[in-house]
Enzyme design. Sequence first.
Site, PDB file in Angstrom:
ATOM      1  N   HIS B 167       1.694 -36.227 -18.908  1.00 43.94           N
ATOM      2  CA  HIS B 167       2.106 -36.921 -20.127  1.00 43.94           C
ATOM      3  C   HIS B 167       2.517 -38.318 -19.710  1.00 43.94           C
ATOM      4  CE1 HIS B 167       3.840 -37.233 -24.208  1.00 43.94           C
ATOM      5  NE2 HIS B 167       4.573 -38.145 -23.608  1.00 43.94           N
ATOM      6  N   CYS B 168       1.870 -39.314 -20.280  1.00 44.27           N
ATOM      7  CA  CYS B 168       2.138 -40.688 -19.869  1.00 44.27           C
ATOM      8  C   CYS B 168       2.970 -41.406 -20.929  1.00 44.27           C
ATOM      9  CB  CYS B 168       0.822 -41.434 -19.659  1.00 44.27           C
ATOM     10  SG  CYS B 168       1.050 -43.088 -19.014  1.00 44.27           S
ATOM     11  N   PRO B 169       4.226 -41.724 -20.654  1.00 45.36           N
ATOM     12  CA  PRO B 169       5.026 -42.432 -21.652  1.00 45.36           C
ATOM     13  C   PRO B 169       4.526 -43.848 -21.892  1.00 45.36           C
ATOM     14  CG  PRO B 169       6.284 -42.113 -19.628  1.00 45.36           C
ATOM     15  CD  PRO B 169       4.998 -41.418 -19.441  1.00 45.36           C
TER      16      PRO B 169
END
Lengths: 140, 389
Positions: B167-169
């Site tokens: 999950h890439c913020p």
Amino acid sequence: VRLQDLQQPAVSSKVFVQRDYSSGTICKFQTKFPSELESRLDKQQFEETIQTLNNLYAEAEKLGGKSYLEGCLACLTAYTVFLCMETHYEKVLKKIARYIKDQNEKIYAPRGLLLTDPIERGLRVVEITIFEDRSIGSGR
Amino acid sequence: MSAVMITRKVRKWEKLPGKNTFCCDGRVMMARQKGVFYLTLFLIVGTCALFFAFECPYLAVHLSPAIPVFAALLFLFVMAMLLRTSFSDPGVLPRALPEEATFIEMEIEAANGNVPAGQRPPPRIRNVQINNQIVKLKYCYTCKIFRPPRASHCSICDNCVDRFDHHCPWVGNCVGKRNYRYFYLFTMSLSLLTIYIFTFDIVHVVMRSVDNGFLNTLKETPGTVLEVLVCFFTLWSVVGLTGFHTYLISLNQTTNEDIKGSWSGKNRVQNPYSHKNIIKNCCEVLCGPAYPSVLDRRGVMQEDSPVSATSAAPYSTSSSSSNPVPQTTKTTAPLIPNEHTPDDAKPSIAASAEKSPSPKEEHPPAPKVPPLASPETDAEASLTKDKTH
């Protein structure tokens, strides 16, 4: 006998044909004949349906010259080309939808069964709805 | 029987479980926390704006007009890749509808046999052989499915994602099967853009300093200082990230697998998905077919509650169990039974679930509610479904 002509079809049960991961992550369904369908359908018929579906999905996911070309061309246009063009996979999905509709009309509905397109179940299962056997619809 | 028709179309994205936010009537799908994504946008757009304002006028005249043109193209490509990564469905697997969930539970219970009272039942795992490698498929208690190989549940978005990478913020979304290549192209093009801007900043400062002196140059183009700072820090992170993902792609591995050490080589465990050929792995990940979204976010929900209410009324007296009928009419989304669902409500949930995903070919259930199976026959039917693999 069309499904629409059956009055008040009651769902007796549902069978879920699972994915077959033995060849990796490609979309493929198990051809094992579920026991619940034994009274309604020929094993061969079922296997043929599933095998055709598997072949269609394999066609959609095929890694080859055509898919690479599509991928590279799309990349060059920053993938904007997909805003107007349909991907190869989407084209095959339409083919699969037509095939399932065809199978339902010709083979499954007359036996009081209904195939659900796997895309509506996240490509996880082939859902087969078994309708209560009314005397009208029990043709084999 | 009069009924008030709901005239507004309810699209499926409005009823999707999970912690995503949707925009543009379901066309855009992102994670809930978008703050860092806005920061990414600000940094990229801001730095490029400074570049076009301070560097380009000078360099276009003194070196070549191709420099701003190429920068603009690169900037547009970076933005396109970023937005594509952030806004697309990463490959979310829809949760199992109640009947599918029940079916799987039955299979699990049949496989486990009788668990002595007081003992914890065995973990829900299915073993699958892929390419002469045993891969364990774990059961997801939230989505009620056995996760396909390489899928993982993202706790931030509360979804199972196929070929889950991470999950890439920074992009405000999960990176999975459907958007991994856009993510990779984003990091790659951003690296190029950063290197490009950094290089031409230096060139610009050097060229100007030759004429005016170093300190005067900095006073004339303060934007350059900011750009160099941003580029310097970005270079270390983004270029490193691009390198890391290039390594992963050549081995056909996901970040998730790398972190967990799934194919680290101990016990002669090897990656069963790798083609053992770097070119083939790269081709599959980057140029493979474009997978469609299985979520159907913009599809219209099939049920209209008031319509069911009008037609269900005559059936409430004739059906054997009257209590489930009002429940089916209220639901517009399939309820997922959990441990708190009372047993007598389950058949009604099954009936409503049967209506809601109705495929286009299915016509009879739409206007009429079919007589619901009574709880006893349901239980009998499910007992006979016991299968052994």
